[in-house]
Structure formats: C-alpha cells, structure tokens
Design a protein around this motif. Structure first.
Motif, PDB file in Angstrom:
ATOM      1  N   UNK A   1      -5.751  12.384  -7.384  1.00 49.93           N
ATOM      2  CA  UNK A   1      -4.974  11.528  -6.491  1.00 49.93           C
ATOM      3  C   UNK A   1      -5.891  10.793  -5.528  1.00 49.93           C
ATOM      4  N   UNK A   2      -6.808  11.508  -4.918  1.00 56.19           N
ATOM      5  CA  UNK A   2      -7.702  10.862  -3.954  1.00 56.19           C
ATOM      6  C   UNK A   2      -8.619   9.859  -4.652  1.00 56.19           C
ATOM      7  N   UNK A   3      -9.057  10.185  -5.849  1.00 51.64           N
ATOM      8  CA  UNK A   3      -9.972   9.302  -6.568  1.00 51.64           C
ATOM      9  C   UNK A   3      -9.295   7.969  -6.904  1.00 51.64           C
ATOM     10  N   UNK A   4      -8.021   7.996  -7.220  1.00 54.06           N
ATOM     11  CA  UNK A   4      -7.320   6.775  -7.622  1.00 54.06           C
ATOM     12  C   UNK A   4      -6.636   6.063  -6.453  1.00 54.06           C
ATOM     13  N   UNK A   5      -6.294   6.809  -5.397  1.00 56.97           N
ATOM     14  CA  UNK A   5      -5.479   6.247  -4.322  1.00 56.97           C
ATOM     15  C   UNK A   5      -6.299   5.777  -3.127  1.00 56.97           C
ATOM     16  N   UNK A   6      -7.393   6.448  -2.819  1.00 57.32           N
ATOM     17  CA  UNK A   6      -8.194   6.033  -1.667  1.00 57.32           C
ATOM     18  C   UNK A   6      -8.686   4.593  -1.781  1.00 57.32           C
ATOM     19  N   UNK A   7      -9.093   4.107  -2.950  1.00 59.60           N
ATOM     20  CA  UNK A   7      -9.476   2.689  -3.035  1.00 59.60           C
ATOM     21  C   UNK A   7      -8.334   1.741  -2.683  1.00 59.60           C
ATOM     22  N   UNK A   8      -7.096   2.131  -3.005  1.00 60.81           N
ATOM     23  CA  UNK A   8      -5.934   1.304  -2.658  1.00 60.81           C
ATOM     24  C   UNK A   8      -5.775   1.234  -1.145  1.00 60.81           C
ATOM     25  N   UNK A   9      -5.897   2.379  -0.482  1.00 63.84           N
ATOM     26  CA  UNK A   9      -5.745   2.421   0.975  1.00 63.84           C
ATOM     27  C   UNK A   9      -6.867   1.649   1.652  1.00 63.84           C
ATOM     28  N   UNK A  10      -8.101   1.829   1.174  1.00 61.13           N
ATOM     29  CA  UNK A  10      -9.232   1.108   1.762  1.00 61.13           C
ATOM     30  C   UNK A  10      -9.062  -0.398   1.590  1.00 61.13           C
ATOM     31  N   UNK A  11      -8.607  -0.823   0.430  1.00 60.57           N
ATOM     32  CA  UNK A  11      -8.372  -2.248   0.214  1.00 60.57           C
ATOM     33  C   UNK A  11      -7.324  -2.779   1.188  1.00 60.57           C
ATOM     34  N   UNK A  12      -6.279  -1.983   1.433  1.00 63.61           N
ATOM     35  CA  UNK A  12      -5.256  -2.383   2.392  1.00 63.61           C
ATOM     36  C   UNK A  12      -5.818  -2.497   3.800  1.00 63.61           C
TER      37      UNK A  12
ATOM     38  N   UNK B   1       0.833  -1.202   0.000  1.00 67.93           N
ATOM     39  CA  UNK B   1       0.000   0.000   0.000  1.00 67.93           C
ATOM     40  C   UNK B   1       0.870   1.254   0.000  1.00 67.93           C
ATOM     41  N   UNK B   2       1.856   1.305   0.891  1.00 65.23           N
ATOM     42  CA  UNK B   2       2.699   2.498   0.970  1.00 65.23           C
ATOM     43  C   UNK B   2       3.481   2.710  -0.322  1.00 65.23           C
TER      44      UNK B   2
END
Length: 269
Positions: A43-54, A21-22
């Motif tokens: 950035x938030x639109x593409x990255x927040x799903x990655x963080x939530x998945x983590x 994730x990081x």
C-alpha cells in the motif's frame, strides 16, 4: 472579504486535487483485502507517490496563486524561488512518510487486539488514513505559503478563509483574527482553510471581525452553558489556542488538549 475570480479558481483547483488524491487513496485502502504487513508495505509503495504528487500540485498551485495575488495588489518583485522538496514529503513533518503511513495499519492492529471485528478495525484505519492525508495536503499549502510570502516584502499579514463544507468552531474563531506572515498558519488535522494575504497601512489588531466573534461566543455559551463575555481577546485565548505539535507545527485545539511526545512513551524495563 469578497472572493475574487482568482480566489475561486485557486480554491476549486485545490479542492480538485484533494478530491482526486483522497479518492485514489481511499480506493487503494478499500481494495487491500488484507491489512497484514506485506499488504501495508505494498500500500505504501503504490500510494505514497500519489500523495506526494498531490502535495507538489498544491505547492505549485499555491505558489502561482500567491504570485498573482501579489501582482494584483500592485506589488512588484523578483519571481519566487521555491524548491518543492522543502515543502512536501518528509519536509512537512520531519518524519519519513513511510512511518507516518504505517499509522493507519497500527490503528487496525490495535482495534483488533482490543476485540473489535475486522470491519470496525479497518474503518478506524481508514478514518486515520484520511485524516493523515488531509493534514499532509494542508501542510503542503501552509509550508508553501510561509516560504513564498517570506519573499514578498509588500505582504505583512494574512487571514484564514473558510472553505470547508462544514467549518469547525476552531476555524471559525481563527477566521476572525489576522496573523503575521512569519507565523506558520495554525491548523488542526484535516483542516482545509485557505490563507489570504493582506496588505495594510497599519496593524488592524488581532481581532478583525468582532461581530462574527460575538456570534461564535454566543453559540459556545449556548452549547456549554457558560462563557466569560468580558475581555474578548482573553476569551478567545481561553477557547482556542495554537499549540506546537511535534510533527505538523502549530495546531488548533481547545485548552486542556495536549499531544503525546517522547516523554509519554514508556521506556522498556
């Protein structure tokens, strides 16, 4: 406590999620090229799903780990019921993640307004982003831990296991005490300590490793030049405390630290 194969497997799995994730979050930040409002939204639109998945991965790993640990203790009970939405995303801080992940960009804008060059400003934003991301991943673990152990009648206490490549003095001191499972595991931003459940026929008391605590006291005394070595429990509370942060709950800090809240925000005139 001796680490078991289960402990090591769980720790390695969580560290793998953190690293993945990081790595993706940091690459997304570095690849922006511009940190204006439109780029922040993208950035938030593409990255927040990655963080939530983590976060959801860590919640699932923690649930499975605690269930297996419970069985290994010889305890039996119904399978844990956990809604991942209650231990991830907005549930962690009570704040919309969109607002939380605006903060690294605010860090950049503030630095630029203070005359810092762009590379310095974006580095500061990157550090803020990494701390926020680490904190959210850890909050997913601590919230899951509390929710799962609440359903495990055989568990009364837990301790903090140190896992970081470097462990701060706050975590070192905290690792010498036991916690009641009903208390959310205190953290500090970026903390990666792991919870370890404990069964006991009696309460061992707050301090469970006096030798380690004494060594830490000696180190603090050497660094600061003074330390009251009488009454260890009192000394402990003078050095490290659990304060309540408005979003992330109990937070470790030195006496004298405080966090800003609504009263610190100036009202418009």
């Amino acid at each position: 406590m001796t680490l078991t194969r289960l402990d090591r497997r769980y720790g390695a799995s969580v560290r793998s999620v953190w690293a993945s994730v990081l790595g993706r979050v940091n690459r997304s930040w570095a690849g922006l090229g511009s940190w204006r409002d439109a780029d922040a939204a993208r950035f938030r639109r593409t990255t927040l799903p990655i963080i939530l998945a983590g976060e959801r991965q860590i919640a699932s790993l923690t649930t499975s780990y605690l269930e297996q640990l419970y069985r290994d203790m010889g305890e039996r009970g119904p399978r844990v019921s956990l809604d991942l939405d209650t231990v991830t995303g907005q549930a962690l801080r009570g704040v919309d993640p969109v607002d939380v992940y605006e903060r690294p960009f605010v860090e950049v804008y503030t630095a630029l307004s203070n005359g810092e060059p762009l590379d310095v400003a974006t580095d500061r934003g990157a550090r803020r982003l990494e701390t926020i991301t680490k904190t959210d991943l850890q909050l997913a673990r601590t919230h899951t831990f509390k929710a799962v152990t609440a359903q495990q009648d055989g568990v009364e206490y837990y301790i903090r296991e140190l896992r970081g490549e470097y462990d701060c003095a706050l975590c070192l001191i905290a690792s010498t005490q036991r916690y009641h499972k009903k208390d959310l595991m205190p953290i500090h931003p970026g903390c990666d300590c792991e919870p370890k459940t404990v069964t006991a026929d009696y309460d061992p008391g707050q301090i469970i490793d006096e030798d380690r605590l004494n060594q830490i006291h000696d180190a603090v005394e050497a660094a600061l030049g003074t330390f009251d070595r009488g009454g260890r429990a009192v000394d402990y509370r003078k050095i490290i405390i659990a304060r309540d942060h408005g979003e992330i709950g109990p937070v470790l800090g030195f006496r004298g630290q405080r966090f800003t809240g609504p009263d610190d925000i100036p009202l418009p005139t």
